[in-house]
Design a protein around this motif. Structure first.
Motif, PDB file in Angstrom:
ATOM      1  N   LEU A   1       0.832  -1.210   0.000  1.00 35.78           N
ATOM      2  CA  LEU A   1       0.000   0.000   0.000  1.00 35.78           C
ATOM      3  C   LEU A   1       0.863   1.256   0.000  1.00 35.78           C
ATOM      4  O   LEU A   1       0.604   2.187  -0.771  1.00 35.78           O
ATOM      5  N   SER A   2       1.879   1.287   0.826  1.00 34.98           N
ATOM      6  CA  SER A   2       2.775   2.454   0.880  1.00 34.98           C
ATOM      7  C   SER A   2       3.437   2.697  -0.471  1.00 34.98           C
ATOM      8  O   SER A   2       3.534   3.835  -0.926  1.00 34.98           O
ATOM      9  N   LEU A   3       3.875   1.620  -1.108  1.00 38.94           N
ATOM     10  CA  LEU A   3       4.504   1.740  -2.422  1.00 38.94           C
ATOM     11  C   LEU A   3       3.509   2.246  -3.465  1.00 38.94           C
ATOM     12  O   LEU A   3       3.841   3.128  -4.265  1.00 38.94           O
ATOM     13  N   LEU A   4       2.294   1.708  -3.450  1.00 37.87           N
ATOM     14  CA  LEU A   4       1.269   2.163  -4.406  1.00 37.87           C
ATOM     15  C   LEU A   4       0.940   3.645  -4.229  1.00 37.87           C
ATOM     16  O   LEU A   4       0.866   4.388  -5.214  1.00 37.87           O
ATOM     17  N   VAL A   5       0.747   4.061  -2.992  1.00 39.07           N
ATOM     18  CA  VAL A   5       0.438   5.474  -2.732  1.00 39.07           C
ATOM     19  C   VAL A   5       1.604   6.347  -3.168  1.00 39.07           C
ATOM     20  O   VAL A   5       1.412   7.394  -3.797  1.00 39.07           O
ATOM     21  N   PHE A   6       2.820   5.919  -2.880  1.00 42.17           N
ATOM     22  CA  PHE A   6       4.009   6.664  -3.286  1.00 42.17           C
ATOM     23  C   PHE A   6       4.077   6.800  -4.807  1.00 42.17           C
ATOM     24  O   PHE A   6       4.294   7.892  -5.339  1.00 42.17           O
ATOM     25  N   LEU A   7       3.891   5.675  -5.502  1.00 43.95           N
ATOM     26  CA  LEU A   7       3.967   5.702  -6.970  1.00 43.95           C
ATOM     27  C   LEU A   7       2.860   6.561  -7.582  1.00 43.95           C
ATOM     28  O   LEU A   7       3.108   7.299  -8.544  1.00 43.95           O
ATOM     29  N   MET A   8       1.645   6.483  -7.040  1.00 43.33           N
ATOM     30  CA  MET A   8       0.552   7.307  -7.568  1.00 43.33           C
ATOM     31  C   MET A   8       0.821   8.789  -7.325  1.00 43.33           C
ATOM     32  O   MET A   8       0.584   9.616  -8.206  1.00 43.33           O
ATOM     33  N   THR A   9       1.314   9.113  -6.159  1.00 42.79           N
ATOM     34  CA  THR A   9       1.593  10.518  -5.834  1.00 42.79           C
ATOM     35  C   THR A   9       2.726  11.049  -6.698  1.00 42.79           C
ATOM     36  O   THR A   9       2.615  12.133  -7.276  1.00 42.79           O
TER      37      THR A   9
ATOM     38  N   LEU B   1      -6.178   0.446   6.321  1.00 42.60           N
ATOM     39  CA  LEU B   1      -5.626  -0.899   6.174  1.00 42.60           C
ATOM     40  C   LEU B   1      -5.369  -1.539   7.535  1.00 42.60           C
ATOM     41  O   LEU B   1      -5.727  -2.691   7.761  1.00 42.60           O
ATOM     42  N   ILE B   2      -4.774  -0.796   8.443  1.00 44.56           N
ATOM     43  CA  ILE B   2      -4.451  -1.332   9.767  1.00 44.56           C
ATOM     44  C   ILE B   2      -5.726  -1.628  10.555  1.00 44.56           C
ATOM     45  O   ILE B   2      -5.816  -2.627  11.253  1.00 44.56           O
ATOM     46  N   GLU B   3      -6.744  -0.786  10.415  1.00 47.19           N
ATOM     47  CA  GLU B   3      -7.963  -0.960  11.207  1.00 47.19           C
ATOM     48  C   GLU B   3      -8.938  -1.976  10.634  1.00 47.19           C
ATOM     49  O   GLU B   3      -9.798  -2.461  11.358  1.00 47.19           O
ATOM     50  N   SER B   4      -8.824  -2.303   9.359  1.00 50.84           N
ATOM     51  CA  SER B   4      -9.790  -3.234   8.772  1.00 50.84           C
ATOM     52  C   SER B   4      -9.469  -4.667   9.195  1.00 50.84           C
ATOM     53  O   SER B   4      -8.333  -4.995   9.506  1.00 50.84           O
ATOM     54  N   GLU B   5     -10.492  -5.497   9.199  1.00 51.99           N
ATOM     55  CA  GLU B   5     -10.335  -6.890   9.608  1.00 51.99           C
ATOM     56  C   GLU B   5      -9.440  -7.670   8.653  1.00 51.99           C
ATOM     57  O   GLU B   5      -8.538  -8.357   9.055  1.00 51.99           O
TER      58      GLU B   5
END
Length: 188
Positions: free
Chosen positions: A79-87, A112-116
């Motif tokens: 997720l961090s990589l995807l957000v970084f690449l999109m930004t 992501l952390i809070e979802s089951e």
């Protein structure tokens, strides 16, 4: 009959052995950089888990916090990589799409952390949905949070003898707190 053996020296390019100090330093630097990134992502995930426990007034256990963060580390990294690449991709195209993407997906890590199940694409979608009708309000607050973070970073960086760098490293998790509290306020 003769037996030919191939030594390590013959198998690797001569350049490697002529410049072995430089190559070794490069390899060590790459390994250390990779470890730095992994530890940074783990610390960020652990911080979000700890924030959630504190806000919800649950018992805060270091072992349990690390276990939850460890379970989500792979998805959190993706997720961090995807957000970084999109930004970055949006910023390269034009500055405005990069800003829009960074605001849209600012809450995805918390989601992501809070979802089951901790699904990456669901977290991205939830973050974007939370901003419907609130984009400018959230954007303004993020600018204020960023401004104060920069002031704190500059103030700590002028402390000599590396003490400022150590203090900054210890305080970095706290830079997530205002954004997390904003996420909690919006998601309720």
């Amino acid at each position: 009959t003769e037996i030919y053996t191939l030594s390590l020296h013959d198998a690797l390019p001569i350049y490697f052995f002529r410049n072995s100090n430089i190559t070794l330093i490069t390899i060590v630097a790459i390994i250390l950089q990779f470890l730095y990134i992994v530890v940074g992502v783990f610390v960020a995930a652990s911080g979000i888990v700890a924030f959630r426990k504190i806000v919800e007034e649950e018992k805060l256990s270091v072992k349990e916090t690390f276990q939850i963060a460890w379970k989500r580390l792979w998805k959190f990294s993706v997720l961090s990589l995807l957000v970084f690449l999109m930004t970055i991709g949006g910023g390269i195209l034009l500055v405005i799409p990069g800003i829009i993407f960074s605001v849209w997906y600012v809450f995805s890590k918390f989601s992501l952390i809070e979802s089951e199940k901790g699904e990456v694409l669901v977290s991205l979608g939830r973050s974007r949905n939370l901003l419907r009708g609130r984009f400018w309000k959230v954007f303004g607050r993020l600018i204020v949070f960023g401004f104060f973070a920069i002031i704190i970073q500059v103030a700590l960086s002028v402390i000599p003898f590396g003490i400022g760098s150590i203090a900054l490293s210890l305080c970095k998790g706290l830079f997530l707190l205002p954004t997390y509290l904003l996420y909690r306020e919006i998601s309720e």
